[in-house]
Design an enzyme around this catalytic site. Structure first.
Site, PDB file in Angstrom:
ATOM      1  N   GLU A  41       0.169  11.220   1.275  1.00  0.00           N
ATOM      2  CA  GLU A  41      -0.418   9.882   1.129  1.00  0.00           C
ATOM      3  C   GLU A  41      -1.287   9.837  -0.125  1.00  0.00           C
ATOM      4  O   GLU A  41      -2.284  10.540  -0.222  1.00  0.00           O
ATOM      5  CB  GLU A  41      -1.256   9.540   2.358  1.00  0.00           C
ATOM      6  CG  GLU A  41      -2.052   8.257   2.254  1.00  0.00           C
ATOM      7  CD  GLU A  41      -1.190   7.053   1.893  1.00  0.00           C
ATOM      8  OE1 GLU A  41      -1.469   6.436   0.840  1.00  0.00           O
ATOM      9  OE2 GLU A  41      -0.246   6.744   2.651  1.00  0.00           O
ATOM     10  N   GLN A  76      -5.341  -3.563   8.621  1.00  0.00           N
ATOM     11  CA  GLN A  76      -4.754  -4.788   8.093  1.00  0.00           C
ATOM     12  C   GLN A  76      -4.697  -5.959   9.081  1.00  0.00           C
ATOM     13  O   GLN A  76      -4.766  -7.124   8.653  1.00  0.00           O
ATOM     14  CB  GLN A  76      -3.353  -4.495   7.553  1.00  0.00           C
ATOM     15  CG  GLN A  76      -3.359  -3.500   6.406  1.00  0.00           C
ATOM     16  CD  GLN A  76      -1.979  -3.204   5.868  1.00  0.00           C
ATOM     17  OE1 GLN A  76      -1.104  -4.074   5.845  1.00  0.00           O
ATOM     18  NE2 GLN A  76      -1.766  -1.960   5.452  1.00  0.00           N
ATOM     19  N   CYS A 123       4.099  -8.259  10.709  1.00  0.00           N
ATOM     20  CA  CYS A 123       3.415  -9.287  11.508  1.00  0.00           C
ATOM     21  C   CYS A 123       3.984 -10.670  11.207  1.00  0.00           C
ATOM     22  O   CYS A 123       3.406 -11.454  10.457  1.00  0.00           O
ATOM     23  CB  CYS A 123       1.913  -9.272  11.280  1.00  0.00           C
ATOM     24  SG  CYS A 123       1.035 -10.306  12.490  1.00  0.00           S
ATOM     25  N   ASP A 180       6.698   0.240   9.943  1.00  0.00           N
ATOM     26  CA  ASP A 180       7.394  -0.843   9.255  1.00  0.00           C
ATOM     27  C   ASP A 180       8.652  -0.416   8.514  1.00  0.00           C
ATOM     28  O   ASP A 180       9.538  -1.229   8.280  1.00  0.00           O
ATOM     29  CB  ASP A 180       6.442  -1.510   8.256  1.00  0.00           C
ATOM     30  CG  ASP A 180       5.286  -2.221   8.929  1.00  0.00           C
ATOM     31  OD1 ASP A 180       5.354  -2.452  10.150  1.00  0.00           O
ATOM     32  OD2 ASP A 180       4.301  -2.539   8.230  1.00  0.00           O
ATOM     33  N   LYS A 204       7.615  -5.946  13.234  1.00  0.00           N
ATOM     34  CA  LYS A 204       6.884  -4.935  12.474  1.00  0.00           C
ATOM     35  C   LYS A 204       5.382  -5.187  12.627  1.00  0.00           C
ATOM     36  O   LYS A 204       4.767  -5.882  11.814  1.00  0.00           O
ATOM     37  CB  LYS A 204       7.319  -4.959  11.010  1.00  0.00           C
ATOM     38  CG  LYS A 204       8.787  -4.558  10.824  1.00  0.00           C
ATOM     39  CD  LYS A 204       9.174  -4.483   9.368  1.00  0.00           C
ATOM     40  CE  LYS A 204      10.646  -4.146   9.174  1.00  0.00           C
ATOM     41  NZ  LYS A 204      11.017  -2.821   9.685  1.00  0.00           N
ATOM     42  N   THR A 205       4.812  -4.622  13.692  1.00  0.00           N
ATOM     43  CA  THR A 205       3.399  -4.810  14.002  1.00  0.00           C
ATOM     44  C   THR A 205       2.745  -3.465  14.281  1.00  0.00           C
ATOM     45  O   THR A 205       3.417  -2.473  14.573  1.00  0.00           O
ATOM     46  CB  THR A 205       3.210  -5.708  15.232  1.00  0.00           C
ATOM     47  OG1 THR A 205       3.679  -5.010  16.408  1.00  0.00           O
ATOM     48  CG2 THR A 205       3.975  -7.020  15.098  1.00  0.00           C
ATOM     49  N   ALA A 211       1.016  -2.804  16.857  1.00  0.00           N
ATOM     50  CA  ALA A 211       1.243  -2.502  18.267  1.00  0.00           C
ATOM     51  C   ALA A 211       2.572  -1.785  18.459  1.00  0.00           C
ATOM     52  O   ALA A 211       2.701  -0.918  19.343  1.00  0.00           O
ATOM     53  CB  ALA A 211       1.206  -3.792  19.087  1.00  0.00           C
ATOM     54  N   CYS A 241       2.023  -9.731  18.936  1.00  0.00           N
ATOM     55  CA  CYS A 241       1.536 -10.623  17.881  1.00  0.00           C
ATOM     56  C   CYS A 241       0.483 -11.541  18.468  1.00  0.00           C
ATOM     57  O   CYS A 241       0.812 -12.534  19.126  1.00  0.00           O
ATOM     58  CB  CYS A 241       2.686 -11.439  17.300  1.00  0.00           C
ATOM     59  SG  CYS A 241       2.200 -12.443  15.880  1.00  0.00           S
TER      60      CYS A 241
END
Length: 430
Positions: A56, A64, A182, A319, A327-328, A330, A362
């Site tokens: 990373e 986010q 999201c 994602d 794509k969340t 959660a 969401c």
């Protein structure tokens, strides 16, 4: 070492020389976002003696999901950022550089600093890339001329500034083609802005329009009626099949490509006083160009096990993976359990007994103080956590979104605490 067959799309490529790796790890995780950190924590909570490297390059980690709240004046943007060093799990090695190439046939990852890693197993958790450049003129005007986006840390506060300054005129909100992270975030920006204008007594003077590249307001039909009630309350115009392709900030003009019922396309210019833009979103280039990619460029996985179909020592979540879920964050929270369990099972030569049901969540912030908590899985199947009508806007869900989840993110998810993941329910055999 056996070499896996090449994907047909890459069969003509020459193969890189297998130079000696700089380091070897049991597991290499590409990505230090929610997915990468959470799955690493989950693995180390299960097996402490694994050697795991997290690749990373960023020095900061962001929460986010709160940026929508920042854009609505309901959250402090500074509380969404912490140092990357503070979230790296104890026991993992953080490599502060970017991955530039994955060679799954050789079990290697090449890094931007010139090093090469060898791995026993690979987890791809890179997230996606915001393709701002695909909208002509956008990058040059972001953060000024009334052009903003809650999809960036530095721009979410500008959204709130614009909303507060707006006393009349035209406000455009856009949503590109799917998939995006999201999927409810573009309209959440609109709802919170409209609610502020309503409370301030200026909503009747603001012309609000939501331009969507798609043909529906929300992908799960169950939640469309309650959302439409708010669209009507705010007197917002919906423009379907209207995709933003260009922005001219100085002239306050946005250009949309529209499509009619017969498939005919046209370009339409619209003036704005403020515009909230959501950029197109794609997989990182080095994944799209790798042998791990599916036809759309995402890291290909079995939708249930999250294992790569051609390279069994590769898993993916978050994602970047090809599973057709929302794509969340959660989703990544539940996927981390699936990947951790199935990866360890694969290491032990056991069946992959955990199955992902496509869960995503969401929290639709339809007004300040109320949220419609949309939780669903593959095929739009409702998967509510609470025994309540999920279509009803609730203050309880606002409290969950604005207060509980941010704390749980930093102290729970990133630490590998698997509350409400349904891990036991996902096990089919052991």
């Amino acid at each position: 070492m056996s070499i896996a067959p090449l994907d047909e799309r890459h069969a003509g490529e020459s193969q890189p020389a297998l130079d000696a790796p700089t380091a070897t790890y049991d597991i290499v995780v590409i990505g230090g976002g929610l997915a990468g950190i959470t799955v690493t924590s989950s693995l180390l909570r299960r097996t402490r003696n694994l050697s795991i490297a997290i690749v990373e390059p960023n020095d900061e980690h962001f929460y986010q999901p709160a940026w929508t709240l920042v854009g609505g004046g309901a959250f402090d943007v500074k509380k969404t950022r912490r140092s990357m060093a503070s979230v790296i799990p104890a026991g993992a090695t953080w490599l502060r550089t970017a991955a530039t190439r994955v060679e799954p046939q050789a079990n290697r990852v090449r890094l931007a600093n010139g090093e090469t890693l060898a791995y026993g197993q690979l987890i791809v958790a890179t997230g996606l890339r915001l393709a701002w450049e695909r909208i002509a003129g956008l990058e040059a005007t972001l953060g000024k001329n009334g052009v903003t986006s809650n999809y960036r840390y530095d721009l979410a506060p500008y959204t709130w500034q614009l909303v507060q300054q707006m006393k009349g005129g035209t406000a455009l909100f856009t949503q590109p083609g799917m998939p995006i992270k999201c999927a409810g975030a573009p309209q959440k920006a609109m709802y919170l802005a409209c609610d502020h204008w309503r409370r301030s007594g200026v909503l009747s003077k603001v012309k609000v329009e939501f331009d969507l590249a798609g043909a529906v307001l929300f992908g799960v039909a169950t939640f469309v009626p309650p959302l439409m009630e708010y669209v009507k309350r705010y007197d917002a115009k919906l423009a379907f099949s209207s995709n933003l392709v260009a922005v001219d900030g100085p002239s306050r003009t946005a250009t949309f490509e529209t499509k009619d019922a017969n498939g005919n396309t046209a370009r339409v210019e619209k003036r704005f006083d403020m515009i909230h833009v959501v950029p197109p979103q794609v997989a990182p280039d080095f994944i799209r160009e790798s042998q791990l990619a599916d036809e759309a460029g995402w890291c290909e996985v079995d939708h249930a096990t999250l294992q790569h179909p051609r390279y069994p020592n590769v898993f993916s979540l978050g994602d970047v993976c090809s599973a057709p879920n929302a794509k969340t964050g959660a989703a990544a929270r539940k996927q981390a359990v699936i990947v951790a369990e199935n990866l360890l099972a694969a290491r032990a030569g056991k069946p992959l007994s955990y199955r992902y049901d496509g869960y995503g969540s969401c929290p639709l912030t339809v007004e300040r103080g109320k949220v419609v908590l949309a939780e669903f899985g593959y095929g739009g199947k409702l998967l509510p956590t609470f025994p309540l009508d999920p279509t009803r806007p609730r203050r309880l869900m606002w409290f969950l979104k604005a207060t509980v989840l941010p704390r749980f993110y930093w102290s729970g998810m990133l630490k590998g605490r698997e509350w409400f993941t349904g891990a036991c329910a996902d096990r089919t055999q052991r």
